[in-house]
Design a protein around this motif. Structure first.
Motif, PDB file in Angstrom:
ATOM      1  N   LYS A  14      27.239 -23.043 -55.121  1.00 19.98           N
ATOM      2  CA  LYS A  14      28.492 -24.362 -55.989  1.00 19.98           C
ATOM      3  C   LYS A  14      28.125 -25.555 -55.952  1.00 19.98           C
ATOM      4  O   LYS A  14      28.250 -26.058 -56.617  1.00 19.98           O
ATOM      5  CB  LYS A  14      29.377 -23.525 -55.318  1.00 19.98           C
ATOM      6  CG  LYS A  14      29.725 -21.529 -56.475  1.00 19.98           C
ATOM      7  CD  LYS A  14      31.872 -21.993 -56.475  1.00 19.98           C
ATOM      8  CE  LYS A  14      31.390 -20.635 -57.087  1.00 19.98           C
ATOM      9  NZ  LYS A  14      30.635 -19.703 -58.353  1.00 19.98           N
ATOM     10  N   ASN A  15      28.320 -25.846 -53.968  1.00 15.52           N
ATOM     11  CA  ASN A  15      27.847 -27.396 -53.636  1.00 15.52           C
ATOM     12  C   ASN A  15      27.009 -27.929 -54.529  1.00 15.52           C
ATOM     13  O   ASN A  15      27.134 -28.946 -55.130  1.00 15.52           O
ATOM     14  CB  ASN A  15      28.066 -27.333 -52.199  1.00 15.52           C
ATOM     15  CG  ASN A  15      29.442 -27.196 -52.171  1.00 15.52           C
ATOM     16  OD1 ASN A  15      30.549 -27.011 -52.494  1.00 15.52           O
ATOM     17  ND2 ASN A  15      29.380 -26.464 -50.522  1.00 15.52           N
ATOM     18  N   VAL A  16      25.386 -26.761 -54.620  1.00 12.72           N
ATOM     19  CA  VAL A  16      24.628 -27.935 -54.999  1.00 12.72           C
ATOM     20  C   VAL A  16      24.092 -28.327 -56.386  1.00 12.72           C
ATOM     21  O   VAL A  16      24.037 -28.889 -57.131  1.00 12.72           O
ATOM     22  CB  VAL A  16      23.224 -26.742 -54.761  1.00 12.72           C
ATOM     23  CG1 VAL A  16      21.969 -27.386 -55.447  1.00 12.72           C
ATOM     24  CG2 VAL A  16      23.064 -25.822 -53.617  1.00 12.72           C
ATOM     25  N   ALA A  23      23.750 -29.028 -49.358  1.00 18.32           N
ATOM     26  CA  ALA A  23      23.895 -27.481 -49.531  1.00 18.32           C
ATOM     27  C   ALA A  23      22.363 -26.996 -49.644  1.00 18.32           C
ATOM     28  O   ALA A  23      22.472 -26.032 -49.198  1.00 18.32           O
ATOM     29  CB  ALA A  23      25.068 -27.414 -49.685  1.00 18.32           C
ATOM     30  N   LEU A  24      21.587 -27.603 -50.694  1.00 17.87           N
ATOM     31  CA  LEU A  24      20.490 -27.122 -50.858  1.00 17.87           C
ATOM     32  C   LEU A  24      19.978 -26.983 -49.349  1.00 17.87           C
ATOM     33  O   LEU A  24      18.895 -26.006 -49.489  1.00 17.87           O
ATOM     34  CB  LEU A  24      19.577 -27.577 -52.248  1.00 17.87           C
ATOM     35  CG  LEU A  24      18.735 -27.462 -52.743  1.00 17.87           C
ATOM     36  CD1 LEU A  24      19.152 -25.548 -52.898  1.00 17.87           C
ATOM     37  CD2 LEU A  24      17.659 -28.079 -53.433  1.00 17.87           C
ATOM     38  N   LEU A  60      14.343 -26.679 -57.608  1.00 18.65           N
ATOM     39  CA  LEU A  60      15.940 -25.786 -57.581  1.00 18.65           C
ATOM     40  C   LEU A  60      16.825 -26.826 -57.494  1.00 18.65           C
ATOM     41  O   LEU A  60      17.658 -26.477 -58.341  1.00 18.65           O
ATOM     42  CB  LEU A  60      15.646 -25.231 -55.813  1.00 18.65           C
ATOM     43  CG  LEU A  60      14.580 -24.080 -55.693  1.00 18.65           C
ATOM     44  CD1 LEU A  60      15.020 -23.714 -53.976  1.00 18.65           C
ATOM     45  CD2 LEU A  60      15.203 -22.681 -56.166  1.00 18.65           C
ATOM     46  N   TYR A  61      16.827 -28.193 -56.895  1.00 16.62           N
ATOM     47  CA  TYR A  61      17.711 -28.836 -57.484  1.00 16.62           C
ATOM     48  C   TYR A  61      17.719 -29.583 -58.728  1.00 16.62           C
ATOM     49  O   TYR A  61      18.845 -29.729 -59.245  1.00 16.62           O
ATOM     50  CB  TYR A  61      17.712 -30.151 -56.845  1.00 16.62           C
ATOM     51  CG  TYR A  61      18.504 -30.949 -56.579  1.00 16.62           C
ATOM     52  CD1 TYR A  61      19.971 -30.684 -55.973  1.00 16.62           C
ATOM     53  CD2 TYR A  61      18.674 -32.275 -57.606  1.00 16.62           C
ATOM     54  CE1 TYR A  61      20.644 -31.938 -55.630  1.00 16.62           C
ATOM     55  CE2 TYR A  61      19.799 -33.169 -57.255  1.00 16.62           C
ATOM     56  CZ  TYR A  61      21.125 -33.076 -56.906  1.00 16.62           C
ATOM     57  OH  TYR A  61      21.766 -34.022 -56.888  1.00 16.62           O
ATOM     58  N   GLN A  62      16.636 -29.843 -59.479  1.00 15.95           N
ATOM     59  CA  GLN A  62      17.395 -29.407 -61.001  1.00 15.95           C
ATOM     60  C   GLN A  62      17.179 -29.341 -62.072  1.00 15.95           C
ATOM     61  O   GLN A  62      17.606 -28.786 -62.459  1.00 15.95           O
ATOM     62  CB  GLN A  62      15.551 -30.457 -61.336  1.00 15.95           C
ATOM     63  CG  GLN A  62      14.671 -31.094 -60.205  1.00 15.95           C
ATOM     64  CD  GLN A  62      13.635 -31.869 -60.928  1.00 15.95           C
ATOM     65  OE1 GLN A  62      12.417 -31.345 -61.222  1.00 15.95           O
ATOM     66  NE2 GLN A  62      13.155 -33.002 -60.789  1.00 15.95           N
ATOM     67  N   VAL A  72      22.226 -14.392 -56.214  1.00 15.85           N
ATOM     68  CA  VAL A  72      20.438 -13.663 -56.525  1.00 15.85           C
ATOM     69  C   VAL A  72      19.716 -15.379 -55.866  1.00 15.85           C
ATOM     70  O   VAL A  72      18.659 -15.508 -56.494  1.00 15.85           O
ATOM     71  CB  VAL A  72      19.881 -13.739 -58.358  1.00 15.85           C
ATOM     72  CG1 VAL A  72      20.505 -12.351 -58.063  1.00 15.85           C
ATOM     73  CG2 VAL A  72      20.171 -14.316 -59.164  1.00 15.85           C
ATOM     74  N   PHE A  73      20.787 -15.983 -56.180  1.00 15.36           N
ATOM     75  CA  PHE A  73      19.905 -17.230 -55.131  1.00 15.36           C
ATOM     76  C   PHE A  73      18.377 -17.215 -55.181  1.00 15.36           C
ATOM     77  O   PHE A  73      17.965 -18.008 -54.618  1.00 15.36           O
ATOM     78  CB  PHE A  73      20.450 -18.094 -54.428  1.00 15.36           C
ATOM     79  CG  PHE A  73      19.777 -19.609 -54.215  1.00 15.36           C
ATOM     80  CD1 PHE A  73      19.861 -21.198 -54.839  1.00 15.36           C
ATOM     81  CD2 PHE A  73      19.694 -19.392 -52.818  1.00 15.36           C
ATOM     82  CE1 PHE A  73      18.833 -22.042 -54.517  1.00 15.36           C
ATOM     83  CE2 PHE A  73      19.267 -20.851 -52.162  1.00 15.36           C
ATOM     84  CZ  PHE A  73      18.932 -22.164 -52.981  1.00 15.36           C
ATOM     85  N   TYR A  74      17.622 -16.576 -53.464  1.00 18.99           N
ATOM     86  CA  TYR A  74      16.797 -16.192 -52.836  1.00 18.99           C
ATOM     87  C   TYR A  74      16.026 -15.769 -53.947  1.00 18.99           C
ATOM     88  O   TYR A  74      15.050 -15.928 -53.235  1.00 18.99           O
ATOM     89  CB  TYR A  74      17.658 -15.904 -51.529  1.00 18.99           C
ATOM     90  CG  TYR A  74      18.091 -16.993 -50.484  1.00 18.99           C
ATOM     91  CD1 TYR A  74      17.947 -17.655 -49.888  1.00 18.99           C
ATOM     92  CD2 TYR A  74      19.476 -16.468 -50.046  1.00 18.99           C
ATOM     93  CE1 TYR A  74      17.861 -18.510 -49.130  1.00 18.99           C
ATOM     94  CE2 TYR A  74      20.361 -17.190 -49.024  1.00 18.99           C
ATOM     95  CZ  TYR A  74      19.481 -18.205 -48.724  1.00 18.99           C
ATOM     96  OH  TYR A  74      19.859 -19.681 -47.826  1.00 18.99           O
TER      97      TYR A  74
END
Length: 192
Positions: A14-16, A23-24, A60-62, A72-74
Motif C-alpha cells: 500500500k505504501n508503494v 517500501a518497494l 514495479l514502481y511504475q 499476490v505482489f510477489y
C-alpha cells in the motif's frame, strides 16, 4: 509470525502504491535471493540477472497501481521479472550465444553415451516452453503451482511440459529409449 509478515507486506505494498520507493526496496530485499536465482536461471549470466532485477524494480514502481490484489505482489513481481529476463534474452544475439555454447562444449558432448555432458546445450534442444518449465523446476526449485502462475498456464500443462521435456532429454542422452536410436539420433542432430 507468518500472518504478521503478510500484514507487514500488505502495508508495504500500500505504501508503494502511495509512492514510497523505500517500501518497494524493502519488499524486494526480503526476497532478493529468490529474485536473483529466478533471473539467473533465465539469463545464465549474473550481470544480466542483475539488470533484469533492476528493470523489474523500475517496472514495479511504475506499474504498481495496476496491481489489483496486493496479496499476490510477489507472484506478480516474479512474472514481471521473467518478462524482463525474456526481454534481455531477446536482445542478445542468439547466434553468438549458440556459438559460445558450442565453443565451450567438447566434441564428446555430442556423443549420445558420453558421461560428460553440457546439460544447457541439451536443454536448448527442447522447445522453449519445456526448457523454461524444466529450468524453473530443477534450477530455481519452484513447485508446479508457482511455475503455472509465472508461466500463465494450468498446472497440468506445466507437468506435461516437464514430463515431455525430460523424456526428450533422456532420448537425446541415450537413456531409457535406446531401442529407438536411429530416430533419436536424427531428432537430436536436428534439435527436438
Amino acid at each position: 509470525m507468518r500472518g504478521g509478515r503478510n500484514l507487514k507486506n500488505l502495508l508495504l505494498v500500500k505504501n508503494v502504491k502511495n509512492g514510497d520507493k523505500e517500501a518497494l526496496l524493502t519488499l524486494i530485499m526480503e526476497k532478493k535471493n529468490e529474485f536473483y536465482k529466478l533471473a539467473y536461471v533465465y539469463t545464465e549470466n549474473k550481470e544480466d540477472a542483475m539488470d533484469a532485477m533492476a528493470n523489474m524494480i523500475v517496472i514495479l514502481y511504475q506499474q504498481i497501481s495496476k496491481l489489483k490484489n496486493d496479496e499476490v505482489f510477489y507472484s506478480w513481481s516474479k512474472t514481471i521479472l521473467i518478462n524482463c529476463c525474456k526481454n534481455i534474452l531477446k536482445k542478445r544475439n542468439k547466434e553468438l550465444l549458440m556459438d559460445k555454447i558450442i565453443e565451450n562444449c567438447h566434441e564428446e558432448c555430442y556423443e549420445p553415451y558420453e558421461k560428460k555432458l553440457d546439460i544447457l546445450t541439451y536443454l536448448k534442444r527442447l522447445n522453449k516452453y519445456q526448457e523454461e518449465a524444466i529450468k524453473l523446476k530443477y534450477f530455481a526449485d519452484m513447485d508446479y503451482e508457482s511455475i503455472a502462475k509465472v508461466s500463465n498456464v494450468a498446472v497440468g500443462t506445466v507437468k506435461s511440459r516437464i514430463s515431455t521435456g525430460l523424456k526428450k532429454l533422456k532420448e537425446c542422452l541415450g537413456g531409457e529409449y535406446r531401442s529407438e536410436e536411429r530416430r533419436v539420433g536424427k531428432e537430436c542432430s536436428q534439435g527436438v
